[in-house]
Design an enzyme around this catalytic site. Structure first.
Site, PDB file in Angstrom:
ATOM      1  N   LYS A 136      34.656  -7.413   4.733  1.00  0.00           N
ATOM      2  CA  LYS A 136      35.225  -6.183   5.290  1.00  0.00           C
ATOM      3  C   LYS A 136      36.486  -6.529   6.067  1.00  0.00           C
ATOM      4  O   LYS A 136      36.462  -7.352   6.971  1.00  0.00           O
ATOM      5  CB  LYS A 136      34.207  -5.511   6.223  1.00  0.00           C
ATOM      6  CG  LYS A 136      34.783  -4.361   7.063  1.00  0.00           C
ATOM      7  CD  LYS A 136      33.721  -3.704   7.953  1.00  0.00           C
ATOM      8  CE  LYS A 136      34.335  -2.664   8.891  1.00  0.00           C
ATOM      9  NZ  LYS A 136      33.338  -2.032   9.800  1.00  0.00           N
ATOM     10  N   ASP A 150      39.891  -0.459  13.675  1.00  0.00           N
ATOM     11  CA  ASP A 150      38.957   0.643  13.483  1.00  0.00           C
ATOM     12  C   ASP A 150      38.978   1.553  14.708  1.00  0.00           C
ATOM     13  O   ASP A 150      38.332   1.284  15.715  1.00  0.00           O
ATOM     14  CB  ASP A 150      37.540   0.085  13.250  1.00  0.00           C
ATOM     15  CG  ASP A 150      36.524   1.188  12.995  1.00  0.00           C
ATOM     16  OD1 ASP A 150      36.939   2.354  12.803  1.00  0.00           O
ATOM     17  OD2 ASP A 150      35.314   0.893  12.975  1.00  0.00           O
ATOM     18  N   LYS A 210      36.468   6.704  18.279  1.00  0.00           N
ATOM     19  CA  LYS A 210      35.688   5.898  19.221  1.00  0.00           C
ATOM     20  C   LYS A 210      36.220   6.107  20.636  1.00  0.00           C
ATOM     21  O   LYS A 210      37.412   6.322  20.823  1.00  0.00           O
ATOM     22  CB  LYS A 210      35.864   4.398  18.904  1.00  0.00           C
ATOM     23  CG  LYS A 210      35.161   3.903  17.658  1.00  0.00           C
ATOM     24  CD  LYS A 210      35.377   2.402  17.486  1.00  0.00           C
ATOM     25  CE  LYS A 210      34.804   1.874  16.192  1.00  0.00           C
ATOM     26  NZ  LYS A 210      33.337   1.940  16.126  1.00  0.00           N
ATOM     27  N   ASP A 230      33.687   7.104  11.192  1.00  0.00           N
ATOM     28  CA  ASP A 230      33.548   5.782  11.811  1.00  0.00           C
ATOM     29  C   ASP A 230      32.594   4.882  11.011  1.00  0.00           C
ATOM     30  O   ASP A 230      32.484   3.692  11.284  1.00  0.00           O
ATOM     31  CB  ASP A 230      33.053   5.943  13.253  1.00  0.00           C
ATOM     32  CG  ASP A 230      33.300   4.705  14.096  1.00  0.00           C
ATOM     33  OD1 ASP A 230      34.041   3.810  13.632  1.00  0.00           O
ATOM     34  OD2 ASP A 230      32.756   4.635  15.213  1.00  0.00           O
ATOM     35  N   GLU A 260      33.076   3.559   8.184  1.00  0.00           N
ATOM     36  CA  GLU A 260      34.089   3.318   7.156  1.00  0.00           C
ATOM     37  C   GLU A 260      33.899   1.998   6.417  1.00  0.00           C
ATOM     38  O   GLU A 260      34.288   1.873   5.263  1.00  0.00           O
ATOM     39  CB  GLU A 260      35.491   3.366   7.792  1.00  0.00           C
ATOM     40  CG  GLU A 260      35.991   2.060   8.439  1.00  0.00           C
ATOM     41  CD  GLU A 260      35.151   1.575   9.624  1.00  0.00           C
ATOM     42  OE1 GLU A 260      34.405   2.390  10.188  1.00  0.00           O
ATOM     43  OE2 GLU A 260      35.231   0.384   9.968  1.00  0.00           O
ATOM     44  N   ARG A 291      31.312   0.525   5.157  1.00  0.00           N
ATOM     45  CA  ARG A 291      30.471   0.615   3.964  1.00  0.00           C
ATOM     46  C   ARG A 291      31.243   1.235   2.794  1.00  0.00           C
ATOM     47  O   ARG A 291      30.938   0.946   1.630  1.00  0.00           O
ATOM     48  CB  ARG A 291      29.196   1.408   4.286  1.00  0.00           C
ATOM     49  CG  ARG A 291      29.422   2.832   4.700  1.00  0.00           C
ATOM     50  CD  ARG A 291      28.222   3.441   5.418  1.00  0.00           C
ATOM     51  NE  ARG A 291      28.064   2.909   6.774  1.00  0.00           N
ATOM     52  CZ  ARG A 291      27.077   3.253   7.597  1.00  0.00           C
ATOM     53  NH1 ARG A 291      26.138   4.117   7.208  1.00  0.00           N
ATOM     54  NH2 ARG A 291      27.025   2.747   8.820  1.00  0.00           N
TER      55      ARG A 291
HETATM   56  N1  BES Z   1      33.297  -1.579  13.135  1.00  0.00           N
HETATM   57  C1  BES Z   1      32.199  -0.808  13.573  1.00  0.00           C
HETATM   58  C2  BES Z   1      30.986  -1.656  13.990  1.00  0.00           C
HETATM   59  C3  BES Z   1      31.169  -2.591  15.158  1.00  0.00           C
HETATM   60  C4  BES Z   1      30.735  -2.228  16.419  1.00  0.00           C
HETATM   61  C5  BES Z   1      31.702  -3.850  14.986  1.00  0.00           C
HETATM   62  C6  BES Z   1      30.882  -3.101  17.488  1.00  0.00           C
HETATM   63  C7  BES Z   1      31.847  -4.732  16.051  1.00  0.00           C
HETATM   64  C8  BES Z   1      31.428  -4.357  17.311  1.00  0.00           C
HETATM   65  C9  BES Z   1      31.756   0.117  12.449  1.00  0.00           C
HETATM   66  O1  BES Z   1      32.741   0.557  11.597  1.00  0.00           O
HETATM   67  C10 BES Z   1      31.166   1.331  13.088  1.00  0.00           C
HETATM   68  O2  BES Z   1      31.871   2.019  13.766  1.00  0.00           O
HETATM   69  N2  BES Z   1      29.862   1.575  12.865  1.00  0.00           N
HETATM   70  C11 BES Z   1      29.184   2.686  13.399  1.00  0.00           C
HETATM   71  C12 BES Z   1      28.448   3.384  12.283  1.00  0.00           C
HETATM   72  C13 BES Z   1      27.865   4.714  12.677  1.00  0.00           C
HETATM   73  C14 BES Z   1      28.979   5.722  12.865  1.00  0.00           C
HETATM   74  C15 BES Z   1      26.921   5.160  11.599  1.00  0.00           C
HETATM   75  C16 BES Z   1      28.191   2.188  14.444  1.00  0.00           C
HETATM   76  O3  BES Z   1      27.486   1.218  14.168  1.00  0.00           O
HETATM   77  O4  BES Z   1      28.178   2.742  15.521  1.00  0.00           O
HETATM   78 ZN    ZN Z   2      34.376  -0.683  11.405  1.00  0.00          ZN
HETATM   79 MN    MN Z   3      33.774   2.263  12.323  1.00  0.00          MN
END
Ligand code: BES
Ligand code: ZN
Ligand code: MN
Length: 492
Positions: free
Chosen positions: A253, A258, A265, A335, A337, A339
């Site tokens: 990835k 992000d 966020k 968010d 994204e 996947r």
């Molecule tokens: N890039 C983030 C996940 C992340 C969080 C990486 C903290 C490193 C440190 C990912 O894209 C994300 O935002 N995931 C969300 C998914 C949710 C919206 C289903 C999450 O895990 O909160």
């Molecule tokens: Zn992300």
């Molecule tokens: Mn994200």
């Protein structure tokens, strides 16, 4: 850094620093006796006064120790002897090196208490290199300085070379991740990676927007469409094995920033999101190491590079995308994204003939909630392949833990308008639900997903590292080293 074999005893050698270690529970028996003798019982006196470091990575600095010809002796804690293995070794050595690296030093030696036998030599050298690199990329006054020479009591020239290559690749991944997001964006990452591939004879295709559209990468493209910086995809091939050996695919990835998109966020969650391309950096660095080590295997590397930003052209909640596989996806959270990017990458990996896949992604905050910051989540669709990857991670000393993949977890991903939606209901088991989403795109091929959201980046510095960690570069190299062209049902 030049690595050399120290043939004579360290005590009489002119050195800028010696790094040595002591277990919490083992006294000064065995390998430390010689050092203690040179110090005229100085270590024993420290031990008796309970002044020696104990926990892994704890250090004690002894300047101009009498009896040794070195300016600094760094003693580092090794933890409990019963817990000893590649993980504490890496941390302890990196922590000791980090202390010594606070000023420029020409020659530094590892004492036998840190490299007891040949098997730990490459890991120890990699740890020294990593310990000497910090995240001070844009500071006028640097905080850490790499040593010119490193002396070891054991190991062969080939172990030395392996260690240096592993360490340099870990540091390469770390540098890519530590670089700020105004410097590393899809286009600049792709150019850097293409140069790195050229250096070591890896074939590298960079797909631009036009090619991505031609290839129907609708999921990846949607994530990138809110950014002024167009997305890129890297398709890398390392052919080190027999022509008929089916390749292993390493998939990363590469969200270079992000913001969360329209599901934006909060500041706290966004400020480290330059690390969201750590998976892609890990894949590039691992391939680079595999090529330099001339591993006799065939590998495919894939990285999906996008910025997840907000603008008038961003993808929206309710949008329905058509992924490259043909499966349609309803977007309910922009968010989620990573996947979407991986969905298209995994489809390409399968089409390119991968006999097995490993993806590395900072995919979910939920994985950090489940396992904490220092353990990666390991999920997959094939027991034998999961065991293989877990074994490689164990050898590298990079902790992983399996999460279950029951079919029930995928029920949450059913959509009334499309084949899938990109998030489940609520927050329960978010890391697993994300993995179930990815599973939809691997067409049953043996596949492992490593969620490295925790281990990829340290928000607060540790004694052995700060910022990006380069975690799982060494694991991927180990997986590649073991690759035979096919997957056994169970790990041998
Ligand atoms: N890039 C983030 C996940 C992340 C969080 C990486 C903290 C490193 C440190 C990912 O894209 C994300 O935002 N995931 C969300 C998914 C949710 C919206 C289903 C999450 O895990 O909160
Ligand atoms: Zn992300
Ligand atoms: Mn994200």
């Amino acid at each position: 850094m030049l690595v050399r074999r120290a043939s004579e005893a360290l005590a009489g050698k002119e050195l800028d620093a010696i790094l040595a270690g002591c277990f919490e529970d083992a006294g000064l028996s065995g390998v430390l006796v010689e050092l203690d003798r040179a110090l005229d019982g100085g270590l024993e006196r420290l031990r008796a006064g309970r002044e020696l470091p104990a926990a892994v990575g704890e250090t004690l600095l002894w300047y101009r120790p009498p009896g040794l010809a070195c300016s600094l002796l760094v003693m580092v804690g090794l933890g409990k002897s019963s817990d000893w293995g590649p993980a504490p070794l890496y941390r302890a050595v990196a922590a000791a090196a980090r202390q010594a690296a606070r000023k420029p030093r020409r020659s530094v030696a590892l004492d036998t208490s840190l490299v007891l036998n040949d098997t730990s030599v490459p890991t120890a050298i990699a740890a020294v290199l990593a310990g000497c690199q910090g995240q001070d990329l844009y500071r006028s006054e640097k905080k850490l300085f790499a040593f010119e020479e490193l002396w070891l009591p054991v190991g062969s020239e080939s172990d030395f070379r392996t260690g240096v290559i592993l360490g340099e690749s870990v540091n390469l991944a770390r540098r890519l991740v530590d670089q700020p997001p105004n410097v590393i964006y899809p286009g600049s990452f792709a150019e850097l990676a293409a140069d790195l591939c050229r250096e070591v004879g890896i074939e590298c295709d960079v797909w631009d927007e036009e090619r991505l559209e031609f290839e129907r990468c609708g999921a990846l493209l949607a994530v990138g469409q809110g950014s002024a910086r167009p997305p890129r995809l890297l398709l890398m091939r390392y052919r080190g094995g027999p022509a008929d050996q089916p390749p292993l695919a390493l998939v990363g990835k590469g969200v270079t920033f992000d913001s969360g998109g329209l599901s934006v966020k909060p500041t706290e969650g966004m400020k480290t999101m330059k690390c969201d391309m750590a998976g892609a950096a890990t894949v590039v660095a691992a391939l680079h190491a595999a090529a330099r080590l001339k591993l006799p295997v065939n590998l495919i590397g894939l990285a999906g590079l996008v910025e997840n930003l907000i603008s008038g052209s961003s993808y929206k909640l309710g949008d329905v995308l058509t992924s490259r596989s043909g499966k349609t996806i309803e977007i309910l959270n922009t968010d989620a994204e990573g996947r979407l990017v991986l969905a298209d990458l995994l489809d390409i990996a399968v089409e390119q003939g991968a006999a097995a896949l490993v993806d590395v992604a900072t995919l979910t905050g939920s994985c950090i909630i489940a396992l904490g910051n220092h353990v990666a989540g390991l999920m997959g669709n094939h027991e034998g392949w999961c065991a293989r990857v877990a074994q490689a991670a164990r050898r590298a000393g990079e902790p992983v833990w399996p999460l279950p993949m029951y079919a029930e977890y995928a029920e949450q991903l059913r959509s009334s308008i499309a084949d899938l939606k990109n998030v489940g209901e609520g927050r329960a088991a978010g890391a697993i639900v994300a993995a179930k989403f990815l599973e939809e795109f691997v067409r049953g091929r043996p596949w492992v997903h490593l969620d490295v959201a925790g281990p990829a980046f340290l928000e607060s510095p540790k004694p052995w590292c700060d910022g990006a960690t380069g975690a799982f570069v060494r694991t991927l190299v180990e997986v590649a080293r073991q690759w035979t062209g096919r997957v056994e049902e169970t790990a041998g």
